[in-house]
Design an enzyme around this catalytic site. Sequence first.
Site, PDB file in Angstrom:
ATOM      1  N   LYS A 112      49.985  27.223  97.853  1.00  0.00           N
ATOM      2  CA  LYS A 112      50.010  28.683  97.991  1.00  0.00           C
ATOM      3  C   LYS A 112      51.062  29.105  99.025  1.00  0.00           C
ATOM      4  O   LYS A 112      51.197  28.461 100.062  1.00  0.00           O
ATOM      5  CB  LYS A 112      48.637  29.172  98.449  1.00  0.00           C
ATOM      6  CG  LYS A 112      47.519  28.813  97.500  1.00  0.00           C
ATOM      7  CD  LYS A 112      46.152  29.114  98.088  1.00  0.00           C
ATOM      8  CE  LYS A 112      45.794  28.235  99.251  1.00  0.00           C
ATOM      9  NZ  LYS A 112      44.399  28.370  99.696  1.00  0.00           N
ATOM     10  N   THR A 142      42.235  35.620 101.446  1.00  0.00           N
ATOM     11  CA  THR A 142      43.051  35.467 100.215  1.00  0.00           C
ATOM     12  C   THR A 142      42.843  34.098  99.569  1.00  0.00           C
ATOM     13  O   THR A 142      42.694  33.993  98.351  1.00  0.00           O
ATOM     14  CB  THR A 142      44.573  35.614 100.482  1.00  0.00           C
ATOM     15  OG1 THR A 142      44.905  34.818 101.604  1.00  0.00           O
ATOM     16  CG2 THR A 142      44.987  37.032 100.701  1.00  0.00           C
ATOM     17  N   GLY A 143      42.839  33.047 100.409  1.00  0.00           N
ATOM     18  CA  GLY A 143      42.735  31.676  99.873  1.00  0.00           C
ATOM     19  C   GLY A 143      41.374  31.437  99.228  1.00  0.00           C
ATOM     20  O   GLY A 143      41.280  30.865  98.135  1.00  0.00           O
ATOM     21  N   CYS A 144      40.311  31.885  99.912  1.00  0.00           N
ATOM     22  CA  CYS A 144      38.952  31.719  99.365  1.00  0.00           C
ATOM     23  C   CYS A 144      38.839  32.481  98.052  1.00  0.00           C
ATOM     24  O   CYS A 144      38.292  31.980  97.057  1.00  0.00           O
ATOM     25  CB  CYS A 144      37.907  32.254 100.344  1.00  0.00           C
ATOM     26  SG  CYS A 144      37.967  31.454 101.961  1.00  0.00           S
TER      27      CYS A 144
HETATM   28  N1  LIG Z   1      51.562  39.205 101.148  1.00  0.00           N
HETATM   29  C1  LIG Z   1      51.279  38.648  99.986  1.00  0.00           C
HETATM   30  N2  LIG Z   1      51.717  39.196  98.816  1.00  0.00           N
HETATM   31  C2  LIG Z   1      51.410  38.669  97.630  1.00  0.00           C
HETATM   32  N3  LIG Z   1      50.670  37.557  97.483  1.00  0.00           N
HETATM   33  C3  LIG Z   1      50.221  36.947  98.596  1.00  0.00           C
HETATM   34  C4  LIG Z   1      50.495  37.459  99.910  1.00  0.00           C
HETATM   35  N4  LIG Z   1      49.873  36.650 100.824  1.00  0.00           N
HETATM   36  C5  LIG Z   1      49.241  35.705 100.121  1.00  0.00           C
HETATM   37  N5  LIG Z   1      49.463  35.870  98.797  1.00  0.00           N
HETATM   38  C6  LIG Z   1      48.906  35.061  97.713  1.00  0.00           C
HETATM   39  O1  LIG Z   1      47.523  34.887  97.993  1.00  0.00           O
HETATM   40  C7  LIG Z   1      47.085  33.616  97.557  1.00  0.00           C
HETATM   41  C8  LIG Z   1      46.459  32.874  98.733  1.00  0.00           C
HETATM   42  O2  LIG Z   1      47.512  32.307  99.495  1.00  0.00           O
HETATM   43  P1  LIG Z   1      47.489  32.019 101.050  1.00  0.00           P
HETATM   44  O3  LIG Z   1      48.635  31.135 101.329  1.00  0.00           O
HETATM   45  O4  LIG Z   1      47.395  33.315 101.788  1.00  0.00           O
HETATM   46  O5  LIG Z   1      46.124  31.233 101.181  1.00  0.00           O
HETATM   47  P2  LIG Z   1      45.329  30.879 102.476  1.00  0.00           P
HETATM   48  O6  LIG Z   1      46.228  30.752 103.653  1.00  0.00           O
HETATM   49  O7  LIG Z   1      44.461  29.729 102.139  1.00  0.00           O
HETATM   50  O8  LIG Z   1      44.451  32.173 102.643  1.00  0.00           O
HETATM   51  P3  LIG Z   1      43.322  32.465 103.740  1.00  0.00           P
HETATM   52  O9  LIG Z   1      43.356  31.277 104.665  1.00  0.00           O
HETATM   53  O10 LIG Z   1      43.710  33.756 104.366  1.00  0.00           O
HETATM   54  O11 LIG Z   1      42.042  32.605 103.008  1.00  0.00           O
HETATM   55  C9  LIG Z   1      48.313  32.938  96.967  1.00  0.00           C
HETATM   56  O12 LIG Z   1      48.334  33.132  95.571  1.00  0.00           O
HETATM   57  C10 LIG Z   1      49.485  33.667  97.640  1.00  0.00           C
HETATM   58  O13 LIG Z   1      50.664  33.629  96.876  1.00  0.00           O
HETATM   59  C1  LIG Z   2      33.703  30.431 106.501  1.00  0.00           C
HETATM   60  C2  LIG Z   2      35.174  30.525 106.352  1.00  0.00           C
HETATM   61  N1  LIG Z   2      35.789  29.891 105.332  1.00  0.00           N
HETATM   62  C3  LIG Z   2      37.125  29.985 105.164  1.00  0.00           C
HETATM   63  C4  LIG Z   2      37.885  30.722 106.037  1.00  0.00           C
HETATM   64  C5  LIG Z   2      39.382  30.795 105.847  1.00  0.00           C
HETATM   65  O1  LIG Z   2      39.800  32.095 105.557  1.00  0.00           O
HETATM   66  P1  LIG Z   2      40.938  32.837 106.401  1.00  0.00           P
HETATM   67  O2  LIG Z   2      42.091  31.877 106.519  1.00  0.00           O
HETATM   68  O3  LIG Z   2      41.259  34.063 105.638  1.00  0.00           O
HETATM   69  O4  LIG Z   2      40.393  33.131 107.788  1.00  0.00           O
HETATM   70  C6  LIG Z   2      37.219  31.377 107.102  1.00  0.00           C
HETATM   71  N2  LIG Z   2      37.871  32.118 108.004  1.00  0.00           N
HETATM   72  N3  LIG Z   2      35.862  31.261 107.237  1.00  0.00           N
END
Ligand SMILES: Nc1ncnc2c1ncn2[C@@H]1O[C@H](COP(=O)(O)OP(=O)(O)OP(=O)(O)O)[C@@H](O)[C@H]1O
Ligand SMILES: Cc1ncc(COP(=O)(O)O)c(N)n1
Length: 267
Positions: free
Chosen positions: A176, A212-214
Amino acid sequence: MGFSNIALTIAGSDSGGGAGIQADLKTFAFHCVHGTSAITCITAQNTLGVNQVKKINSDLIKAQIEAIVTDINIKAVKTGMLFDEEIIIAVSQQIKQWKLSQLVVDPVMVSRTGVKLIDEGAIASLKTNLIPQALIVTPNRYEAQILSNLSIFSLEDMKKAAQIIYNLGAKFVLIKGGGMKDNLQGVDVWFDGKNCEVLTTETIKTKHTHGTGCTLSAAITANLALGKDPFIAVKQAKDYVTNALKYSLEIGKGTGPVGHFFPLLKP
Ligand SMILES: Nc1ncnc2c1ncn2[C@@H]1O[C@H](COP(=O)(O)OP(=O)(O)OP(=O)(O)O)[C@@H](O)[C@H]1O
Ligand SMILES: Cc1ncc(COP(=O)(O)O)c(N)n1
């Protein structure tokens, strides 16, 4: 008539409701998928950060999974925050024992606010016990660097890392791009063992990106539970996250969560 679109999330609780189990269950519901859950940790968390983490005893984690799978037919599973080696081993064993297929592994390592959500010593176990069982593994930039031992700055680096992570044994890898710079932020890399596919959306300008990732891994899991092919499941999940970012919620004093209400808000 029996209802069969059912998914399981094995993850941590986010008291602020933006990530973890709370994000997963909302995402499942907005896909018309019944969500079940096994909670691995409780976090005291809000938009500003993670104040406390308490892990759940691994016997109770196993008991949650067992209670679900001995009664309910699960179509797809995701893992999120697993916190330490003991939990990773317990969860990996359960997945093997109950032959849970269609597994999406979101290798959660740090929160958006920079707090460690996994013991450093547990990463080896994630690589050897859990990722090899995954249908799809979904690391962000930071997690992909740790899993591949590469520094990732460009699209080419994302592709190289995807190939290295594929060799850990997952059937498909999705790296991602949310943690990448500027125009690579909405760009993800999919690798199926032969070809890399670059998935691109517009970069959404918002500071409210918590969860976003979750949300992405939960939407992929929901789509798998609906019977979709893995690549279609990922593409449609990405559209869901793009909308969730467009409709993210300005709540709290820090980084707000992505919003799940867009299907109801759109004219
Ligand atoms: N500013 C943005 N605009 C469009 N898509 C985005 C943006 N930020 C994240 N994404 C998309 O969101 C999804 C999650 O990616 P990201 O890399 O943010 O995951 P993550 O770091 O595990 O998220 P989090 O830790 O915040 O839950 C991917 O499909 C990424 O392309
Ligand atoms: C319980 C739990 N699981 C996953 C995340 C990662 O999400 P983020 O990177 O958006 O903080 C979080 N903050 N808390």
